[in-house]
Design a protein around this motif. Structure first.
Motif, PDB file in Angstrom:
ATOM      1  N   GLY A 217       0.802  -1.526   0.232  1.00  0.00           N
ATOM      2  CA  GLY A 217      -0.389  -0.003   0.141  1.00  0.00           C
ATOM      3  C   GLY A 217       0.663   1.148  -0.265  1.00  0.00           C
ATOM      4  N   THR A 218      -0.145   2.483  -0.134  1.00  0.00           N
ATOM      5  CA  THR A 218       0.789   3.781  -0.353  1.00  0.00           C
ATOM      6  C   THR A 218       0.338   5.009   0.240  1.00  0.00           C
ATOM      7  N   GLY A 219       0.835   5.743   1.318  1.00  0.00           N
ATOM      8  CA  GLY A 219       0.392   7.081   1.802  1.00  0.00           C
ATOM      9  C   GLY A 219      -0.284   7.841   2.075  1.00  0.00           C
ATOM     10  N   ARG A 220      -0.063   8.328  -0.050  1.00  0.00           N
ATOM     11  CA  ARG A 220      -0.460   9.925  -0.283  1.00  0.00           C
ATOM     12  C   ARG A 220      -1.633   9.588  -0.845  1.00  0.00           C
ATOM     13  N   LYS A 221      -2.430   7.753  -0.895  1.00  0.00           N
ATOM     14  CA  LYS A 221      -3.565   8.217  -2.058  1.00  0.00           C
ATOM     15  C   LYS A 221      -4.884   8.307  -0.982  1.00  0.00           C
ATOM     16  N   PHE A 222      -5.477   7.282  -0.717  1.00  0.00           N
ATOM     17  CA  PHE A 222      -6.838   7.504   0.305  1.00  0.00           C
ATOM     18  C   PHE A 222      -6.403   7.766   1.800  1.00  0.00           C
ATOM     19  N   LEU A 223      -5.031   7.073   2.334  1.00  0.00           N
ATOM     20  CA  LEU A 223      -4.972   7.538   3.621  1.00  0.00           C
ATOM     21  C   LEU A 223      -4.421   9.101   4.019  1.00  0.00           C
ATOM     22  N   ARG A 224      -4.038   9.611   2.303  1.00  0.00           N
ATOM     23  CA  ARG A 224      -3.934  10.901   2.666  1.00  0.00           C
ATOM     24  C   ARG A 224      -2.792  11.142   3.420  1.00  0.00           C
ATOM     25  N   GLY A 225      -1.212  10.662   3.447  1.00  0.00           N
ATOM     26  CA  GLY A 225      -0.297  11.456   4.278  1.00  0.00           C
ATOM     27  C   GLY A 225       0.275  11.415   2.735  1.00  0.00           C
ATOM     28  N   PRO A 226       1.670  11.301   3.536  1.00  0.00           N
ATOM     29  CA  PRO A 226       2.590  12.409   2.493  1.00  0.00           C
ATOM     30  C   PRO A 226       2.881  11.501   1.254  1.00  0.00           C
ATOM     31  N   ARG A 227       3.612  12.478   0.094  1.00  0.00           N
ATOM     32  CA  ARG A 227       4.351  11.580  -0.999  1.00  0.00           C
ATOM     33  C   ARG A 227       5.364  11.290  -0.749  1.00  0.00           C
ATOM     34  N   GLY A 228       6.084  10.063  -1.337  1.00  0.00           N
ATOM     35  CA  GLY A 228       6.850   8.915  -1.193  1.00  0.00           C
ATOM     36  C   GLY A 228       7.325   8.472   0.261  1.00  0.00           C
ATOM     37  N   ILE A 229       6.146   7.441   0.495  1.00  0.00           N
ATOM     38  CA  ILE A 229       6.105   6.464   1.542  1.00  0.00           C
ATOM     39  C   ILE A 229       5.119   5.786   1.449  1.00  0.00           C
ATOM     40  N   GLY A 230       5.017   4.189   1.519  1.00  0.00           N
ATOM     41  CA  GLY A 230       4.778   3.188   1.310  1.00  0.00           C
ATOM     42  C   GLY A 230       4.962   2.419   2.239  1.00  0.00           C
ATOM     43  N   PHE A 231       4.170   0.688   2.151  1.00  0.00           N
ATOM     44  CA  PHE A 231       4.362   0.373   3.458  1.00  0.00           C
ATOM     45  C   PHE A 231       4.096  -1.221   3.036  1.00  0.00           C
ATOM     46  N   LEU A 232       4.386  -2.551   3.052  1.00  0.00           N
ATOM     47  CA  LEU A 232       4.687  -3.795   2.313  1.00  0.00           C
ATOM     48  C   LEU A 232       3.664  -4.503   3.578  1.00  0.00           C
ATOM     49  N   TYR A 233       3.122  -5.075   4.244  1.00  0.00           N
ATOM     50  CA  TYR A 233       2.628  -6.196   5.388  1.00  0.00           C
ATOM     51  C   TYR A 233       3.452  -7.962   4.900  1.00  0.00           C
ATOM     52  N   VAL A 234       3.992  -9.091   5.109  1.00  0.00           N
ATOM     53  CA  VAL A 234       4.354  -9.930   5.137  1.00  0.00           C
ATOM     54  C   VAL A 234       3.799 -10.984   6.394  1.00  0.00           C
ATOM     55  N   LYS A 235       2.989 -11.622   6.106  1.00  0.00           N
ATOM     56  CA  LYS A 235       2.858 -12.697   7.147  1.00  0.00           C
ATOM     57  C   LYS A 235       3.376 -13.208   8.133  1.00  0.00           C
ATOM     58  N   ARG A 236       3.693 -13.583   9.318  1.00  0.00           N
ATOM     59  CA  ARG A 236       4.925 -13.938   9.767  1.00  0.00           C
ATOM     60  C   ARG A 236       5.426 -15.505   8.998  1.00  0.00           C
ATOM     61  N   GLU A 237       4.738 -16.566   9.146  1.00  0.00           N
ATOM     62  CA  GLU A 237       4.748 -17.490   9.018  1.00  0.00           C
ATOM     63  C   GLU A 237       5.397 -17.659   7.149  1.00  0.00           C
ATOM     64  N   PHE A 238       4.951 -16.449   6.505  1.00  0.00           N
ATOM     65  CA  PHE A 238       5.287 -16.573   5.167  1.00  0.00           C
ATOM     66  C   PHE A 238       6.934 -16.133   4.862  1.00  0.00           C
ATOM     67  N   MET A 239       6.990 -15.422   6.126  1.00  0.00           N
ATOM     68  CA  MET A 239       7.667 -14.556   6.113  1.00  0.00           C
ATOM     69  C   MET A 239       9.605 -15.239   6.072  1.00  0.00           C
ATOM     70  N   GLU A 240       9.532 -16.514   7.047  1.00  0.00           N
ATOM     71  CA  GLU A 240      10.125 -17.314   6.786  1.00  0.00           C
ATOM     72  C   GLU A 240      10.683 -17.472   6.206  1.00  0.00           C
ATOM     73  N   GLY A 241      11.838 -17.824   5.204  1.00  0.00           N
ATOM     74  CA  GLY A 241      12.307 -18.351   4.244  1.00  0.00           C
ATOM     75  C   GLY A 241      12.266 -17.205   2.820  1.00  0.00           C
ATOM     76  N   LEU A 242      12.111 -16.450   3.641  1.00  0.00           N
ATOM     77  CA  LEU A 242      11.617 -15.186   2.188  1.00  0.00           C
ATOM     78  C   LEU A 242      12.783 -14.440   2.357  1.00  0.00           C
ATOM     79  N   GLU A 243      13.424 -14.553   1.559  1.00  0.00           N
ATOM     80  CA  GLU A 243      14.377 -13.306   1.693  1.00  0.00           C
ATOM     81  C   GLU A 243      14.887 -12.301   0.232  1.00  0.00           C
ATOM     82  N   PRO A 244      14.580 -10.870   0.883  1.00  0.00           N
ATOM     83  CA  PRO A 244      14.242 -10.374   0.161  1.00  0.00           C
ATOM     84  C   PRO A 244      15.578  -9.483  -1.157  1.00  0.00           C
ATOM     85  N   PRO A 245      15.068  -9.530  -2.441  1.00  0.00           N
ATOM     86  CA  PRO A 245      16.179  -9.088  -3.644  1.00  0.00           C
ATOM     87  C   PRO A 245      17.184  -8.497  -3.305  1.00  0.00           C
ATOM     88  N   PHE A 246      16.976  -7.386  -1.963  1.00  0.00           N
ATOM     89  CA  PHE A 246      17.899  -6.848  -2.253  1.00  0.00           C
ATOM     90  C   PHE A 246      17.891  -6.627  -0.493  1.00  0.00           C
TER      91      PHE A 246
END
Ligand code: PLP
Length: 395
Positions: A217-246
């Protein structure tokens, strides 16, 4: 009650507008582009920038530590997640990318997606398909233009390695049945990634209810936050073993000469350097939205959009293009003999903000419907019935 059954008066609209300085200048129907920031959000950003310039940026960050920690609590509360499942990332595209590019695909693996997928997501599918031999398969739509859950079920087989769906597309009022898709994904044990960029802030979005593994998701759209900021949710159990590309020294720790350890929480998807003021502003925007109540925001924004849609439908030469059954706060239309960009510009001269959505953002759907461009008016709870009337008169 409005004609849709939504109660439009559950919010103190006068206060919402008083707290939104931009309301004095424009009729802002571009909340899906970037909403008008409410004063408390703007003040949070401005005060932090001011502190940075007064005492030093690292020093200001030190002072903001507890407020920065609370940003995760706020997002977790908004999404029904745990704080360690939240990463704050510079925009929704990069958040989505960090999730998607963490996944592994082999030749012949299938990626099932929606026909309204956002261009940036689809370009990433194409790149990964080219690199790995994975196959991209859009899920057919039902009679209302929603993703067909029935068709999805028929497509499931052991080669499906990802279901990646846009909840609310950039190009219209459609709301995809993301929850029903979640049930299919769960039954089949297939990873499920939701692009909720256009949904968060205008309607309830609960990751448990949606049963997804990852959501951006992102901040600036319907959340009415500033530009240049967003977020990611990753489920705990799914995260194990998931290595980011960077990885960097925030996402991982360099523990020995030839060894690093990845963070245990979702912040493994973040980077070390970030915009502190925007992050604080995002947290404030979430708290501000929750202060009004997401249910109340949802009722009013969708009710107003339904009112606009109805007025447009009755206008000669105007065609409303929103797909789906329940329609959200985004209204798209064309007017016979008028170029959408020209409509946008002449509305702008009258102090009315809309945007134009084109093929390049959602190619599959636009091509399928023979559309190249539409005017997009996106409403929020601080807009008014009177603004809708003025908009229609101007049109
Ligand atoms: C459906 C959808 N996904 C993703 C994005 C990208 O969001 P951001 O610009 O924050 O990266 C958008 C932006 O319009 C969008 O409409």
């Amino acid at each position: 009650m409005s004609e849709t059954g939504a109660d439009l008066q559950t919010l103190d609209v006068a206060r919402a507008r008083e707290e939104t300085p931009g309301c004095a200048n424009v009729i802002h129907f571009n909340n899906a582009g970037a909403s008008l920031m409410p004063r408390p959000v703007f003040d949070t950003v401005r005060e932090h920038l001011s502190l940075e310039s007064t005492i030093g940026a690292y020093e200001a960050e030190d002072r903001a530590q507890s407020a920065l920690g609370r940003v995760y609590d706020s997002l977790a509360a908004l999404l029904g997640a745990h704080r360690d499942e939240i990463a704050v990332i510079e925009n929704a595209t990069h958040a989505w990318d960090m999730a998607f590019y963490s996944l592994h695909f082999d030749p012949g693996d299938r990626i099932l997606t929606s026909s309204v997928e956002y261009a940036s997501n689809y370009i990433s599918f194409l790149q990964v398909a080219r690199r790995t031999g994975a196959i991209i398969e859009p899920i057919p739509s039902d009679a209302y233009g929603r993703l067909s859950v029935e068709a999805l079920e028929e497509m499931i087989d052991p080669r499906v390695k990802l279901i990646a769906v846009t909840y609310v597309p950039t190009n219209g009022g459609l709301v995809n049945p993301a929850r029903a898709v979640g049930a299919v994904a769960r039954r089949s044990g297939i990873p499920y990634l939701i692009d909720a960029c256009q949904a968060v802030g205008q309607m309830p979005v609960d990751v448990g209810d949606l049963d997804c593994d990852m959501l951006s998701g992102t901040g600036r759209k319907f959340l009415r936050g500033p530009r240049g900021i967003g977020f990611l949710y990753v489920k705990r159990e799914f995260m194990e073993g998931l290595e980011p590309p960077f990885l960097d020294m925030h996402a991982a720790t360099w523990v020995a000469r030839d060894k690093y350890e990845v963070r245990p929480d979702a912040r493994r998807f973040e980077n070390w350097e970030y915009n502190v003021a925007s992050k604080l502003g995002l947290g404030k925007a979430v708290d501000y939205a929750m202060g009004w109540g997401i249910e109340a925001i949802w009722q009013r924004a969708w009710g107003l959009a339904a009112m606009l849609r109805r007025a447009l439908t009755e206008m000669p030469g105007v065609t409303v293009h929103d797909l789906g059954v329940e329609k959200c706060a985004i209204v798209t239309f064309t007017k016979k003999g008028r170029d959408p960009e020209g409509i946008k510009n002449s509305l702008s001269e009258k102090g009315i903000n809309v945007t134009v959505t084109t093929t390049t953002s959602t190619r599959l759907d636009m091509d399928e419907r023979g559309l190249t461009a539409m005017v997009r008016a996106s409403i929020h709870y601080y807009n008014t019935e009177e603004e809708i009337e003025r908009f229609c008169a101007a049109l």
